[in-house]
Design a protein around this motif. Structure first.
Motif, PDB file in Angstrom:
ATOM      1  N   ASN A 125       0.786  -1.251   0.044  1.00 30.57           N
ATOM      2  CA  ASN A 125       0.128  -0.156   0.109  1.00 30.57           C
ATOM      3  C   ASN A 125       0.908   1.201   0.040  1.00 30.57           C
ATOM      4  OD1 ASN A 125      -3.007  -1.205   0.431  1.00 30.57           O
ATOM      5  ND2 ASN A 125      -1.469  -2.323   1.994  1.00 30.57           N
ATOM      6  N   ALA A 126       2.270   1.340  -0.443  1.00 29.56           N
ATOM      7  CA  ALA A 126       3.062   2.209  -0.490  1.00 29.56           C
ATOM      8  C   ALA A 126       2.373   3.126  -1.645  1.00 29.56           C
ATOM      9  CB  ALA A 126       4.250   2.018  -0.890  1.00 29.56           C
ATOM     10  N   PRO A 127       2.717   4.366  -1.450  1.00 26.03           N
ATOM     11  CA  PRO A 127       3.472   5.176  -0.361  1.00 26.03           C
ATOM     12  C   PRO A 127       2.799   5.422   0.831  1.00 26.03           C
ATOM     13  CG  PRO A 127       2.524   6.857  -2.024  1.00 26.03           C
ATOM     14  CD  PRO A 127       2.250   5.674  -2.513  1.00 26.03           C
ATOM     15  N   LEU A 128       3.228   5.526   1.832  1.00 29.81           N
ATOM     16  CA  LEU A 128       2.840   5.800   3.233  1.00 29.81           C
ATOM     17  C   LEU A 128       1.617   6.657   3.562  1.00 29.81           C
ATOM     18  CD1 LEU A 128       2.831   4.434   6.160  1.00 29.81           C
ATOM     19  CD2 LEU A 128       4.795   6.180   6.822  1.00 29.81           C
ATOM     20  N   ASP A 129       1.686   7.886   2.810  1.00 29.87           N
ATOM     21  CA  ASP A 129       0.676   8.780   3.138  1.00 29.87           C
ATOM     22  C   ASP A 129      -0.739   8.589   2.470  1.00 29.87           C
ATOM     23  OD1 ASP A 129       1.382   9.018   0.330  1.00 29.87           O
ATOM     24  OD2 ASP A 129       2.274  11.016   0.740  1.00 29.87           O
ATOM     25  N   ASN A 130      -0.815   7.423   1.831  1.00 33.29           N
ATOM     26  CA  ASN A 130      -2.246   6.812   1.455  1.00 33.29           C
ATOM     27  C   ASN A 130      -2.722   6.187   2.688  1.00 33.29           C
ATOM     28  OD1 ASN A 130      -2.000   7.365  -1.183  1.00 33.29           O
ATOM     29  ND2 ASN A 130      -1.224   5.383  -1.824  1.00 33.29           N
ATOM     30  N   VAL A 131      -1.811   5.911   3.810  1.00 36.44           N
ATOM     31  CA  VAL A 131      -2.515   5.193   4.782  1.00 36.44           C
ATOM     32  C   VAL A 131      -2.637   6.278   6.162  1.00 36.44           C
ATOM     33  CG1 VAL A 131      -2.234   3.220   6.376  1.00 36.44           C
ATOM     34  CG2 VAL A 131      -1.538   3.248   4.001  1.00 36.44           C
ATOM     35  N   ILE A 132      -1.514   6.820   6.522  1.00 37.89           N
ATOM     36  CA  ILE A 132      -1.548   7.811   7.625  1.00 37.89           C
ATOM     37  C   ILE A 132      -0.877   8.962   7.181  1.00 37.89           C
ATOM     38  CG2 ILE A 132      -1.508   5.979   9.642  1.00 37.89           C
ATOM     39  CD1 ILE A 132       1.593   6.291   9.684  1.00 37.89           C
ATOM     40  N   PRO A 133      -1.058  10.066   7.719  1.00 37.08           N
ATOM     41  CA  PRO A 133      -0.410  11.251   7.376  1.00 37.08           C
ATOM     42  C   PRO A 133       0.948  11.168   7.676  1.00 37.08           C
ATOM     43  CG  PRO A 133      -2.168  11.611   9.017  1.00 37.08           C
ATOM     44  CD  PRO A 133      -1.894  10.309   8.863  1.00 37.08           C
ATOM     45  N   VAL A 134       1.943  11.632   6.632  1.00 33.58           N
ATOM     46  CA  VAL A 134       3.333  11.556   6.874  1.00 33.58           C
ATOM     47  C   VAL A 134       3.941  13.270   6.869  1.00 33.58           C
ATOM     48  CG1 VAL A 134       5.414  11.101   5.693  1.00 33.58           C
ATOM     49  CG2 VAL A 134       3.488   9.623   5.728  1.00 33.58           C
ATOM     50  N   ASP A 135       4.825  13.484   7.821  1.00 34.56           N
ATOM     51  CA  ASP A 135       5.283  14.734   8.099  1.00 34.56           C
ATOM     52  C   ASP A 135       6.662  14.948   7.170  1.00 34.56           C
ATOM     53  OD1 ASP A 135       3.583  15.853   9.967  1.00 34.56           O
ATOM     54  OD2 ASP A 135       3.778  14.079  11.155  1.00 34.56           O
ATOM     55  N   VAL A 136       7.516  13.925   7.503  1.00 35.34           N
ATOM     56  CA  VAL A 136       8.973  14.053   6.688  1.00 35.34           C
ATOM     57  C   VAL A 136       9.347  12.601   5.920  1.00 35.34           C
ATOM     58  CG1 VAL A 136      11.347  14.305   7.261  1.00 35.34           C
ATOM     59  CG2 VAL A 136       9.719  15.612   8.685  1.00 35.34           C
ATOM     60  N   TYR A 137       9.715  12.841   5.045  1.00 34.07           N
ATOM     61  CA  TYR A 137      10.119  11.881   4.080  1.00 34.07           C
ATOM     62  C   TYR A 137      11.784  11.656   4.049  1.00 34.07           C
ATOM     63  CZ  TYR A 137       5.569  11.791   2.146  1.00 34.07           C
ATOM     64  OH  TYR A 137       4.093  12.023   2.198  1.00 34.07           O
ATOM     65  N   VAL A 138      12.279  10.448   4.419  1.00 35.20           N
ATOM     66  CA  VAL A 138      13.792  10.368   4.243  1.00 35.20           C
ATOM     67  C   VAL A 138      13.860   9.273   3.166  1.00 35.20           C
ATOM     68  CG1 VAL A 138      15.782   9.831   5.342  1.00 35.20           C
ATOM     69  CG2 VAL A 138      13.993  10.772   7.008  1.00 35.20           C
ATOM     70  N   PRO A 139      14.326   9.897   1.806  1.00 35.58           N
ATOM     71  CA  PRO A 139      14.617   8.619   0.931  1.00 35.58           C
ATOM     72  C   PRO A 139      15.845   8.111   1.042  1.00 35.58           C
ATOM     73  CG  PRO A 139      14.590  11.161   0.100  1.00 35.58           C
ATOM     74  CD  PRO A 139      14.385  11.046   1.580  1.00 35.58           C
ATOM     75  N   GLY A 140      15.862   7.182   0.058  1.00 42.45           N
ATOM     76  CA  GLY A 140      17.327   6.294   0.268  1.00 42.45           C
ATOM     77  C   GLY A 140      17.015   4.933   0.353  1.00 42.45           C
ATOM     78  N   CYS A 141      17.960   4.137  -0.346  1.00 44.91           N
ATOM     79  CA  CYS A 141      17.506   2.734  -0.186  1.00 44.91           C
ATOM     80  C   CYS A 141      18.849   2.031   0.316  1.00 44.91           C
ATOM     81  CB  CYS A 141      17.116   2.204  -1.436  1.00 44.91           C
ATOM     82  SG  CYS A 141      16.597   0.474  -1.254  1.00 44.91           S
ATOM     83  N   PRO A 142      19.312   1.803   1.533  1.00 47.91           N
ATOM     84  CA  PRO A 142      18.648   2.651   2.584  1.00 47.91           C
ATOM     85  C   PRO A 142      19.004   3.788   2.878  1.00 47.91           C
ATOM     86  CG  PRO A 142      20.387   1.238   3.558  1.00 47.91           C
ATOM     87  CD  PRO A 142      20.312   0.692   2.122  1.00 47.91           C
ATOM     88  N   PRO A 143      18.707   4.878   3.623  1.00 49.48           N
ATOM     89  CA  PRO A 143      19.140   6.083   3.926  1.00 49.48           C
ATOM     90  C   PRO A 143      20.294   6.125   4.878  1.00 49.48           C
ATOM     91  CG  PRO A 143      16.906   5.936   5.093  1.00 49.48           C
ATOM     92  CD  PRO A 143      17.345   4.777   4.129  1.00 49.48           C
TER      93      PRO A 143
END
Lengths: 174, 332
Positions: A125-143
């Motif tokens: 169900n990505a991205p997460l903001d479809n599910v709950i409100p998100v304030d900050v995104y930290v991209p990277g795989c992994p960051p």
């Protein structure tokens, strides 16, 4: 003792000023001891290891008062990793609801930010903001751990602004 | 006959409130010092000394969630636990004879000390959370295993010191009249050293660090007893835990290292009490440095069965031997 500031009623009333002063005071202490809770929503463990790395002696997040807690009831910041698989969907929502206000949500890694390799997968169900409100995104795989710590700092700055009433609240579902 | 209201009511109450303010601050500061010390042992910088104070203020300003499965005791328990800790301060030897010291008050001390744990257990099982229930079961198990060793030791010491001649036998003030090292025979010295070991292990299990961080295991049972608590209630419970650590350490310091410095400075009255309290606090910090900081930095958590085995087969036996050694020449 969560404090609700009236949205637009009486913007210059002494009541509002008093509340704002009070909130700025409270916020100072939240900024000094942000406790984080880690939600793994089907992550591959890459981001989880980087979160642990941010807490190791080398980066020592505890010097800012950051503490990894075992229960969402104690948390101020939720660190969510993984692409929110179907199995974890209800759990992620539940944990978000069980966290006391004021709270911040940080999406750690490429999966909760935009879906990564699981983009448009029927089982996530990505991205997460479809599910709950998100304030900050930290991209990277992994960051990098530095990026995660920077994300926590950004979240706290945003929280300070929300509590002072400079930006609208993070909960877009109200 | 008219009661001396000022002497018997006002002074003790004011003293207790002052003591409460001091101990709650000192115990929170100690927690910060402890976190800093452990951080330095792990080559980290560590949080500021006042970190627990910030945590306390933050928690008391956050939303307090009460789960739908919780009943009345869930909300009452944190306040009751803190009230018990405050009441306990009136019987705690903190460098001078306790405020409400009287004949036989060691029973009240032990009763109130275990009552704090009892209220924590009651609050946890009232939350309806299975993790909290596991934590409560562990707390109850470890409590019945650690207290007998301490009780046997303290009653033996009190009884033996009573034989040296004191006004109020079995009172917490006895330690400032005679101390355990004054008994004088070689056997009693060996017994006192063994009891020192017993009481340090008891202290570690009372404040639940290192080996004994079993009921609140954050990593395995999500905080155990505290799992459902948030906001104000969590702040109260954290404060109670910090005060309990200070009070338990005070008991060990009073039994084994009761010496004050006010006598050397020729002080009397209130100033003597304040100086002794500050010196006592330093001694408590020094003791907690070994029993809490070092212990928690070098050991990991035991399983609950291992901890119970250790407390009964090792610590209780040591307590038995130590008690017999210090009581020996009176019995025979």
């Amino acid at each position: 003792m969560s404090i609700k500031v009236p949205a637009n009623g009486g913007s210059n009333s002494p009541e509002r000023e008093r509340l704002e002063k009070r909130i700025a005071q409270l916020c100072r202490f939240i900024g000094r001891s942000p406790w984080v809770f880690h939600i793994n929503s089907g992550s591959c463990n890459g981001c989880d290891i980087e979160i642990i790395a941010a807490l190791t002696p080398r980066y020592d997040a505890e010097r800012f008062g950051v503490k990894l807690v075992g229960s969402p009831r104690h948390a101020d910041i939720l660190l969510v990793t993984g692409p929110v698989t179907n199995q974890s969907l209800e759990r992620v929502k539940l944990v978000y609801e069980q966290t006391p206000e004021p709270k911040m949500v940080i999406a750690v890694g490429a999966c909760p930010t935009g879906g990564s390799v699981f983009y448009e997968s029927p089982f996530t169900n990505a991205p997460l903001d479809n599910v709950i409100p998100v304030d900050v995104y930290v991209p990277g795989c992994p960051p990098r751990p530095e990026a995660i710590l920077h994300g926590v700092v950004l979240a706290l700055e945003k929280l300070a602004k929300i509590l002072k009433g400079e930006t609208p609240g993070g909960d877009g579902y109200e | 006959m008219a009661m001396d209201v000022v002497g018997e009511l006002v002074y003790p109450t004011v003293g207790l409130l002052g003591l409460y303010a001091f101990v709650s601050l000192a115990s929170l500061v100690w927690e910060g010092v402890d976190r800093k010390l452990v951080a330095r042992m792990q080559r980290r910088i560590g949080p500021p000394i006042l970190q627990p104070l910030y945590d306390f203020l933050k928690l008391s300003s956050k939303e307090t969630i009460i789960p739908s499965t919780a009943n009345f005791m869930f909300t009452a328990a944190p306040g009751l636990a803190l009230a018990t800790a405050i009441a306990l301060l009136a019987y705690t030897p903190v460098g001078f004879t306790p405020i409400l010291a009287s004949k036989g008050d060691v029973m009240v001390f032990i009763y109130l000390l275990t009552l704090i744990g009892f209220f924590k257990i009651l609050g946890a099982i009232s939350s309806g959370n299975p993790y909290a229930k596991i934590g409560a079961a562990r707390e109850a198990t470890i409590m019945v295993s650690r207290e007998p060793a301490m009780m046997l030791g303290i009653f033996a010491i009190m009884w033996r010191l009573g034989k040296l001649g004191v006004d109020k036998p079995f009172s917490m003030g006895v330690f400032y009249v005679h101390n355990i090292w004054e008994i004088g025979t070689p056997m009693s010295f060996v017994g006192a050293v063994i009891l020192l070991y017993v009481f340090t292990v008891w202290l570690a299990s009372e404040i639940e660090v290192g080996f004994f961080n079993i009921p609140d295991a954050e990593e395995e049972i999500a905080g155990g007893l505290l799992v459902e608590y948030s906001g104000r209630y969590l702040a109260l419970l954290k404060l109670t835990n910090a005060m309990k650590a200070f009070i338990s350490a005070s008991l060990v310091v009073a039994i084994f290292f009761p010496w004050g410095i006010s006598g050397y400075l020729n002080l009397t009255g209130l100033s003597a009490n304040v100086v002794d309290l500050l010196f006592h606090t330093l001694k408590v910090f020094a003791l907690l440095f070994f029993v809490e900081s070092v212990f928690r930095a070098v050991t990991g958590r035991l399983k609950i069965t291992q901890a119970v085995d250790f407390l009964w087969k090792n610590v209780f036996l040591a307590s038995l031997v130590g008690s017999l050694l210090i009581a020996m020449e009176v019995i025979m």
